[in-house]
Design a protein around this motif. Structure first.
Motif, PDB file in Angstrom:
ATOM      1  N   ILE A   8      14.417  22.050  42.593  1.00 34.13           N
ATOM      2  CA  ILE A   8      14.942  21.955  41.227  1.00 34.13           C
ATOM      3  C   ILE A   8      14.332  20.772  40.477  1.00 34.13           C
ATOM      4  N   LEU A   9      14.188  19.632  41.141  1.00 37.09           N
ATOM      5  CA  LEU A   9      13.583  18.475  40.476  1.00 37.09           C
ATOM      6  C   LEU A   9      12.137  18.764  40.082  1.00 37.09           C
ATOM      7  N   ARG A  10      11.398  19.477  40.939  1.00 34.17           N
ATOM      8  CA  ARG A  10      10.007  19.831  40.590  1.00 34.17           C
ATOM      9  C   ARG A  10       9.962  20.866  39.476  1.00 34.17           C
ATOM     10  N   GLN A  11      10.875  21.839  39.498  1.00 33.15           N
ATOM     11  CA  GLN A  11      10.916  22.848  38.446  1.00 33.15           C
ATOM     12  C   GLN A  11      11.235  22.213  37.094  1.00 33.15           C
ATOM     13  N   MET A  12      12.054  21.173  37.097  1.00 33.34           N
ATOM     14  CA  MET A  12      12.365  20.476  35.850  1.00 33.34           C
ATOM     15  C   MET A  12      11.110  19.824  35.271  1.00 33.34           C
ATOM     16  N   GLN A  13      10.194  19.380  36.131  1.00 31.58           N
ATOM     17  CA  GLN A  13       8.950  18.793  35.650  1.00 31.58           C
ATOM     18  C   GLN A  13       8.017  19.865  35.091  1.00 31.58           C
ATOM     19  N   ARG A  14       8.112  21.078  35.611  1.00 29.38           N
ATOM     20  CA  ARG A  14       7.244  22.169  35.164  1.00 29.38           C
ATOM     21  C   ARG A  14       7.796  22.886  33.931  1.00 29.38           C
ATOM     22  N   THR A  33      19.559  13.612  41.432  1.00 27.66           N
ATOM     23  CA  THR A  33      18.796  12.376  41.656  1.00 27.66           C
ATOM     24  C   THR A  33      19.477  11.475  42.684  1.00 27.66           C
ATOM     25  N   GLU A  34      20.808  11.467  42.737  1.00 29.93           N
ATOM     26  CA  GLU A  34      21.506  10.688  43.768  1.00 29.93           C
ATOM     27  C   GLU A  34      21.175  11.231  45.158  1.00 29.93           C
ATOM     28  N   GLU A  35      21.157  12.542  45.289  1.00 32.20           N
ATOM     29  CA  GLU A  35      20.831  13.164  46.583  1.00 32.20           C
ATOM     30  C   GLU A  35      19.392  12.837  46.985  1.00 32.20           C
ATOM     31  N   ALA A  36      18.467  12.949  46.042  1.00 30.23           N
ATOM     32  CA  ALA A  36      17.063  12.657  46.333  1.00 30.23           C
ATOM     33  C   ALA A  36      16.870  11.185  46.693  1.00 30.23           C
ATOM     34  N   ALA A  37      17.552  10.290  46.000  1.00 25.39           N
ATOM     35  CA  ALA A  37      17.425   8.847  46.266  1.00 25.39           C
ATOM     36  C   ALA A  37      17.996   8.498  47.636  1.00 25.39           C
ATOM     37  N   SER A  38      19.153   9.041  47.976  1.00 23.47           N
ATOM     38  CA  SER A  38      19.746   8.716  49.280  1.00 23.47           C
ATOM     39  C   SER A  38      18.916   9.288  50.432  1.00 23.47           C
ATOM     40  N   ASP A  43      16.561   3.456  45.289  1.00 23.80           N
ATOM     41  CA  ASP A  43      17.612   3.123  44.336  1.00 23.80           C
ATOM     42  C   ASP A  43      17.771   4.309  43.371  1.00 23.80           C
ATOM     43  N   PRO A  44      18.981   4.867  43.215  1.00 17.51           N
ATOM     44  CA  PRO A  44      19.175   6.028  42.336  1.00 17.51           C
ATOM     45  C   PRO A  44      18.754   5.771  40.894  1.00 17.51           C
ATOM     46  N   ALA A  45      19.016   4.575  40.370  1.00 17.84           N
ATOM     47  CA  ALA A  45      18.644   4.273  38.983  1.00 17.84           C
ATOM     48  C   ALA A  45      17.130   4.251  38.814  1.00 17.84           C
ATOM     49  N   GLU A  46      16.417   3.693  39.802  1.00 17.81           N
ATOM     50  CA  GLU A  46      14.944   3.639  39.735  1.00 17.81           C
ATOM     51  C   GLU A  46      14.349   5.045  39.830  1.00 17.81           C
ATOM     52  N   LEU A  47      14.893   5.868  40.728  1.00 23.77           N
ATOM     53  CA  LEU A  47      14.397   7.245  40.866  1.00 23.77           C
ATOM     54  C   LEU A  47      14.652   8.023  39.573  1.00 23.77           C
ATOM     55  N   GLN A  50      12.040   6.941  36.970  1.00 19.13           N
ATOM     56  CA  GLN A  50      10.709   7.478  37.241  1.00 19.13           C
ATOM     57  C   GLN A  50      10.653   8.989  36.958  1.00 19.13           C
ATOM     58  N   HIS A  51      11.671   9.691  37.412  1.00 21.49           N
ATOM     59  CA  HIS A  51      11.671  11.148  37.228  1.00 21.49           C
ATOM     60  C   HIS A  51      11.825  11.492  35.747  1.00 21.49           C
ATOM     61  N   GLU A  52      12.677  10.771  35.040  1.00 19.28           N
ATOM     62  CA  GLU A  52      12.890  11.002  33.606  1.00 19.28           C
ATOM     63  C   GLU A  52      11.594  10.836  32.826  1.00 19.28           C
ATOM     64  N   ALA A  53      10.776   9.858  33.230  1.00 17.55           N
ATOM     65  CA  ALA A  53       9.516   9.602  32.532  1.00 17.55           C
ATOM     66  C   ALA A  53       8.545  10.771  32.677  1.00 17.55           C
ATOM     67  N   SER A  54       8.710  11.590  33.734  1.00 22.73           N
ATOM     68  CA  SER A  54       7.796  12.710  33.955  1.00 22.73           C
ATOM     69  C   SER A  54       8.268  14.007  33.289  1.00 22.73           C
ATOM     70  N   LEU A  55       9.420  13.952  32.626  1.00 18.35           N
ATOM     71  CA  LEU A  55       9.986  15.174  32.038  1.00 18.35           C
ATOM     72  C   LEU A  55       9.603  15.341  30.580  1.00 18.35           C
ATOM     73  N   LYS A  56       9.466  16.578  30.177  1.00 15.08           N
ATOM     74  CA  LYS A  56       9.333  16.947  28.767  1.00 15.08           C
ATOM     75  C   LYS A  56      10.523  17.843  28.457  1.00 15.08           C
ATOM     76  N   PHE A  57      10.930  17.856  27.196  1.00 13.23           N
ATOM     77  CA  PHE A  57      12.132  18.604  26.836  1.00 13.23           C
ATOM     78  C   PHE A  57      11.835  19.614  25.733  1.00 13.23           C
TER      79      PHE A  57
END
Length: 146
Positions: A8-14, A33-38, A43-47, A50-57
Motif C-alpha cells: 500500500i505504501l508503494r502504491q501510494m507513491q505510484r 507508517t507506524e507499522e512500517a517504522a516499527s 522513528d515514525p515521524a521521520e518515516l 520521508q514518505h510524504e516527500a515522495s508522494l504526489k496528490f
C-alpha cells in the motif's frame, strides 16, 4: 512489516489518487507508517516525513462523466440458457423466438418466425418482422427472402 503495508505504501507513491484518498492526515496513513517504522526500527515521524516527500496528490474524481449509447443498452442480449423450445402442434416458442410451420396454397411447406425482444428495463416487448425458412437437403432450416 507485512507485505500488505509495504504494498500500500508503494502504491501510494505510484498512484496520486490513492495518496490523496488515504495519505497524510488520515488515520489509515498514520497506522501504515507506524507499522512500517516499527518493523524497520525507525522513528515514525521521520518515516512519515520521508514518505510524504515522495508522494504526489491528485483529487479523487467526484463527477464521473460516462457516455452511453442508448442503442447499445436498449435491448437485452439473448441469454442462450433461456432458449428452451416447447411445441404447440406445428409451432415452437422460446423466450426470444417463435416459429410456426405453414402451408399456404400452392407454396410448399415452409416455416415462418419472429424474434421477441425486450427493452432493458423489461417494460416493453415487441416482435421483429417475420422471417421465412425452408428446409435444405439435410433438413436444416435456411432463411429465405420472399
Amino acid at each position: 512489516m507485512s507485505a500488505a503495508v509495504n504494498h500500500i505504501l508503494r502504491q501510494m507513491q505510484r498512484d496520486a489518487r490513492l495518496a490523496w484518498l488515504i495519505g497524510p492526515g488520515s488515520r489509515t496513513y498514520e497506522l501504515l507508517t507506524e507499522e512500517a517504522a516499527s518493523a524497520n526500527s525507525l522513528d515514525p515521524a521521520e518515516l512519515q516525513r520521508q514518505h510524504e516527500a515522495s508522494l504526489k496528490f491528485e483529487p479523487w474524481p467526484t463527477e464521473l462523466k460516462v457516455e452511453i449509447d442508448p442503442q447499445a443498452i436498449l435491448l437485452l442480449p439473448h441469454e442462450e440458457t433461456l432458449v428452451r423450445w416447447f411445441g404447440e402442434e406445428n409451432a415452437y416458442r422460446s423466450a426470444h423466438y417463435y416459429m410456426q410451420r405453414m402451408h399456404d396454397g400452392p407454396l410448399p411447406h415452409h416455416w415462418w418466425g419472429y424474434e421477441i425482444r425486450t427493452a432493458a428495463l423489461g417494460f416493453e416487448r415487441w416482435n421483429s418482422s417475420p422471417r421465412y425458412y425452408v428446409p435444405d437437403d439435410f433438413g436444416t432450416l435456411v432463411e429465405v427472402h420472399p
